[in-house]
Each structure stands twice: as structure tokens, then as C-alpha cells.
Design an enzyme around this catalytic site. Structure first.
Site, PDB file in Angstrom:
ATOM      1  N   HIS A  96       0.833  -1.210   0.000  1.00 57.57           N
ATOM      2  CA  HIS A  96       0.000   0.000   0.000  1.00 57.57           C
ATOM      3  C   HIS A  96       0.871   1.265   0.000  1.00 57.57           C
ATOM      4  CE1 HIS A  96      -3.260  -2.575   2.259  1.00 57.57           C
ATOM      5  NE2 HIS A  96      -3.157  -2.889   0.971  1.00 57.57           N
ATOM      6  N   PRO A  97       1.839   1.395  -0.916  1.00 58.72           N
ATOM      7  CA  PRO A  97       2.685   2.591  -0.892  1.00 58.72           C
ATOM      8  C   PRO A  97       1.897   3.831  -1.310  1.00 58.72           C
ATOM      9  CG  PRO A  97       3.147   1.317  -2.871  1.00 58.72           C
ATOM     10  CD  PRO A  97       2.187   0.495  -2.047  1.00 58.72           C
TER      11      PRO A  97
END
Length: 552
Positions: A468-469
Site C-alpha cells: 500500500h505505498p
């Protein structure tokens, strides 16, 4: 070659923008380096572990050695295919918590509070409750993005929610509705047994219009003349050419590639650009900074009865599932198998959930390796709001070079405290009566890992990215030196250039990021079109009335 609007990246946000601009009659060109999403590996929900591990569909990014995780190099998958990461993700649909967006607004993202973004979530959704109840008035029912729920027939999937209830946590019918906190069913971007990616929901319908086109090419940089973006330089078929943008260039290339492209184009921290001999167009120190992610670990248990998906974890079982899905679009192949979820608070005094659970009725790793011993189950868990921040920087001025990625995972004492808490709360849930008929011994971390030091060693060795960058081109006010785009997603200091994807999140949201990324595309499209944003919603989300004094 030119168009009015050039969108870089056919991912979650880019596809949504293309759809809305094309619908409004604008001339749109979407540029995507990746190829087709055809074939069962992407379209079959149960095959989700394959595309994420295939170089054909993934950029193959890796971090630098992470100093607080024993120097481990971590995979950072990003979709290199139409649909972007929505074509290789786990298909889990989470809007985030209302308080996430209110915090964005407090941080300077004017017009992005929950009341402002909720109408866009409703506009994009076509929600199917599947007879599971839920909060229909909080959901959209005629948007392009179909959202469904799994059948939840596996007894382990139901036991997880019941165990949460027995442990004293709330149960919620719809974590994407009024009440996120609690245990309940997962929403998924699956429709009629297929992955309903941004490509299926948005891009394909857009490309049916004569004013929208898709171009396969590798974007090297944005062309900027006299402080205005006029197009992009691309490599195609071994040749370098310029694609002109008559109105605007919109970067929607991911939280890894969007800051990389800005820096290659002369927009970023001046000293860092000078290091690589790149002339400075706009000194924006925030470009590539503020990198955030969710870390998680699987808490795995052996099962004492043959009720898990391990029954099918053999060549014959997989062939049967695949055949049933191929010919009928139904069966186990039509689910991502993540069918029960939970969001809980880690302690009294925490206002809204800061731990997420993905429950899976099999003990298996992301790379498809099943746990020793066969039947089992697991919960993926980790803290939602880590204070650690990392960065994306250039490796060189060569556009072909991957950027340097460092998340600085677990760099604060709070990270370790919160992660240990998540593991211990999970053990307590698995110890409830609901799991008694199925519960064997703990596989990971294992019963011997009890002290803080034991758990820290396990986290250091086994924590994985939830992929989930976000946060590397932060949205904020023009007077915030670390802001990269303003409230209309325009790059501060450069005309006719926007960024609209998960890189503009000031703060990571609760849960998986696909839904918020699409929402960003939907809202950005209205800003690009010069429309009044949708009127704010007055729906009041549920906050646990006892949050100040109790953990559950």
C-alpha cells in the site's frame, strides 16, 4: 501525436480520469507501458497470487535494504498492465475511515474531508449487497465499479467473525458504510466471477468512445517549457518521441513512478536534482518524500479438521477449480477467498480503528507456498498508521533506471509497540470458543514467541508489506513547503500539470488503497473539467462512544 489531455498510467486513478474526461467529450490519450490484462491469471479472482509475482504484469520494484528489518530487501509490486495495480491486487475494497479524510483536511488538503470525498465514493460504486445486509444509503448503486461480497460458506470464515464478537468487539454489517469498527464481511472488486479492475470498470468503456485512445509507450519525462507542461517524452519501438498535450499532462503513474517522473522532469528537491545533473524547473522538496505503507504479518494456525482450502491445494484440486471458473465463472475460483474482515482499535484513547485483519481459510504465503502440515487458517494483521516515513529518490538521471525506494519500516518505538499489540490481540481472538472445533497449534509466530524480544525478532524476520505505498507527492496548501500538489491536484509551481493517484495522499488511509486511489481519479476529473465538486455529504460516521475509556 497529440491530444488535449495526456494521462500517464492506466492504473486505478488514470482509468477513472480517462473515463470521466472522455464522457465529458474531451480528447484523451492514456499512455501505459504495460500490456494486456487478458487471460485467466488476472481475470480469475482466486489466481491473485500469480500476476503479482509475474514480471510481465509487475514493475518488479524492490526497496533498498530496510535498516530496521535486519537489512531485508522488500518487494514493492506495482501493476505494469492496463488497470495498473487494480489488475494485480487482492481485489479488496476499503474506502478508509471517515477520520482519515478529516485528518487530510486538517493537514491542509482543503476540500478533501470525508464529507467532500464520500459523494465520489458513492458516484464510483455499483454495490451489490448479496443479501448480507449492509448500509445501502451509504453506498452507490449505479457507478462503473461493481463491488460484491463472497459467499462466506467456509466455516472458518464465519468462525472468525463470531470469535471477534465473543472477544467483545463490535460486529459491523458494512465497514464501508456508517461503521468501520468491528468484524464482518469483506467487499471485493469482483463482478460475475471476474476481477473488476479499473481497466474493466473504466478504461474499456472509455476506449469505446472516439475521443479516447490508449498508447503503449514508456514515458521518460514531462516536457516543460516556460513553466508549463506541453507534453511528454516517450520511448516506443526503440525510438524517442514527444507526445503533445494541448490542455494538460496528468501523472497517474503510482506513488513510485509519479515522483520519479517529476524529478526526471526537473520538479523536486533542488539539491537532489543537481546531484544528477537535472536542471531545476521547480524546487519542491516534498517530491518523493512522505512515503508510507502498511506492514503486516500472518498469524497462522493449524486446523484440526479438514475444513480449509488446503483440500484443493494440489494439481487436481486447482484444475477442478480452474475448469469450473473457466466454463461457468463460478465456484472457488470466483472469490479472492478474503471474505471476512475486521477493523479494531489497539487501546483505549485511540479514536478509530488502527489495526486491520484480512482472514483467510488456509495457511499460505503470498508467494503461494502453503504452510507445513496442510490444513490451517491465518489472519493478516498490522498497524494502520505507522509514524515511519520513507522516500523515493532517483538512482540516476537515466529514465530506464528504477528509482531508489526506502520505506524506513519500523523506525520508531511506536511501530514495535503497535505491532506486538496487534499480534497479541490476534492470539486472543483465535483463542475464542468459536475456533475451538478447528484450532490446532500456532504455526507463526509459534507458541515459543511470547516476550517482547521474541515478537520483535519474528516481526523483523517475517513482516511483509501489504503493498500500500502512498504519499510521495503530498496534497496540501501552496505555502506548505512539503506539498507537491494543491487541492485541485495541480503541481505547485508548474502550469498545466497534475498528479492524481495514491502519491497525493497526505496520510495513508485505513485498509487497502485501491478504493481511495480510484476516488482520487474521480474527484480529480471534476477539478480538471473545471466543475463544481459534488456537494458535501452530511452523513455522520459511527465512532465508538467509549473510545476514550475502553479498547473495545
Amino acid at each position: 501525436m497529440q491530444a488535449d489531455y495526456v494521462i500517464v498510467g492506466a492504473g486505478s486513478a488514470g482509468c477513472a480520469i480517462a473515463y470521466r474526461l472522455a464522457e465529458a467529450g474531451r480528447q484523451v490519450l492514456v499512455i501505459e507501458h504495460g500490456g494486456s490484462d487478458a487471460g485467466p491469471f488476472i481475470q480469475m479472482p482466486a489466481a491473485l497470487s500469480y500476476p503479482m509475482n509475474m514480471r510481465r504484469y509487475d514493475w518488479g520494484f524492490q526497496t533498498e535494504p530496510e535498516p530496521y528489518l535486519g537489512g531485508r530487501v522488500m518487494a514493492t509490486p506495482r501493476g505494469k498492465v492496463i488497470g495498473g495495480s487494480s489488475s494485480i491486487n487482492g481485489m479488496i475494497y476499503v474506502r478508509g475511515h471517515a477520520r482519515d479524510y478529516d485528518t487530510w483536511a486538517e493537514m491542509g488538503a482543503d476540500g478533501w474531508a470525508y464529507a467532500d470525498v464520500l459523494p465520489y465514493f458513492k458516484r464510483m460504486e455499483h454495490w451489490h449487497d448479496g443479501g448480507h445486509g449492509g448500509d445501502p444509503e451509504w453506498r452507490g448503486t449505479d457507478g462503473p465499479l461493481h463491488i460484491t461480497r463472497g459467499k462466506r460458506t467456509n466455516p472458518l470464515t464465519r468462525a472468525f467473525v463470531e470469535a471477534g464478537r465473543q472477544a467483545g468487539y463490535p460486529v459491523t454489517d458494512d465497514y464501508n458504510g456508517r461503521q468501520q469498527e468491528g468484524f464482518g464481511p469483506f467487499d471485493a472488486t469482483i463482478w460475475r466471477g471476474r476481477r473488476w479492475s479499473a481497466a474493466n470498470a473504466y478504461l474499456r468503456p472509455a476506449l469505446k468512445r472516439p475521443n479516447a485512445q490508449l498508447l503503449r509507450a514508456y514515458v521518460r519525462r514531462v516536457i516543460i517549457e516556460d513553466g508549463r507542461a506541453t507534453g511528454v517524452e516517450v520511448e516506443r519501438g526503440g525510438k524517442i518521441e514527444v507526445i503533445g498535450a494541448n490542455a494538460e499532462v496528468i501523472l497517474a503513474a503510482s506513488s513510485i513512478n509519479s515522483p520519479k517522473l517529476l524529478m526526471l522532469s526537473g520538479i523536486g528537491p533542488a539539491a537532489h536534482l543537481a546531484e544528477h545533473g537535472i536542471p531545476v524547473v521547480a524546487d519542491r522538496p516534498g517530491v518523493g518524500q512522505n512515503l508510507q505503507d502498511h506492514l503486516e504479518m500472518y498469524i497462522q494456525m493449524k486446523a484440526t479438521k479438514p475444513v480449509s482450502l488446503f483440500t484443493y491445494w494440489n494439481l487436481w484440486g486447482k484444475a477442478l477449480i480452474g475448469a469450473q471458473w473457466l466454463f461457468t465463472g463460478t465456484g472457488l475460483g470466483a472469490s479472492n477467498q478474503f471474505e471476512s474482515a475486521a477493523f479494531i482499535r489497539s487501546a483505549a484513547g485511540v479514536e478509530y480503528p488502527d489495526i486491520q485483519y484480512h482472514f483467510l481459510p488456509i495457511a499460505v504465503r503470498y508467494d503461494g507456498k502453503v504452510a507445513a502440515g496442510g490444513h490451517g487458517f491465518q489472519a493478516h494483521t498490522g498497524p494502520m498508521r505507522s509514524p515511519s516515513r520513507g522516500h523515493v529518490t532517483l538512482r540516476s538521471a537515466d529514465p530506464a533506471d528504477p528509482p531508489k525506494i526506502l520505506f524506513n519500516y519500523m523506525s520508531t518505538e511506536k511501530d514495535w509497540h503497535d505491532f506486538r499489540t496487534a499480534i497479541r490481540l490476534t492470539r486472543e481472538i483465535f483463542a475464542q470458543e468459536a475456533f475451538a472445533p478447528y484450532r490446532g497449534e500456532e504455526i507463526q509466530p509459534g507458541p515459543q514467541a511470547q516476550s517482547d524480544a521474541d515478537l520483535d525478532a519474528t516481526i523483523r524476520e517475517h513482516a511483509e508489506s501489504a503493498y500500500h505505498p502512498c504519499g510521495t507527492c503530498k496534497l496540501g496548501r501552496a505555502d506548505d513547503p512539503m506539498a507537491v500538489v494543491d487541492a485541485q491536484t495541480r503541481v505547485i509551481g508548474v502550469d498545466r500539470l497534475r498528479v492524481a493517484d495514491s502519491s497525493i495522499f497526505p496520510l495513508i488511509t485505513n485498509g487497502n488503497l485501491n478504493a481511495p486511489s480510484i476516488m482520487v481519479g474521480e474527484k480529480a476529473a471534476d477539478h480538471i473539467l473545471g466543475r463544481q465538486p459534488l456537494p458535501p455529504a452530511n452523513d455522520e460516521p459511527w465512532i465508538n462512544p467509549n473510545w476514550r475509556v475502553s479498547q473495545r
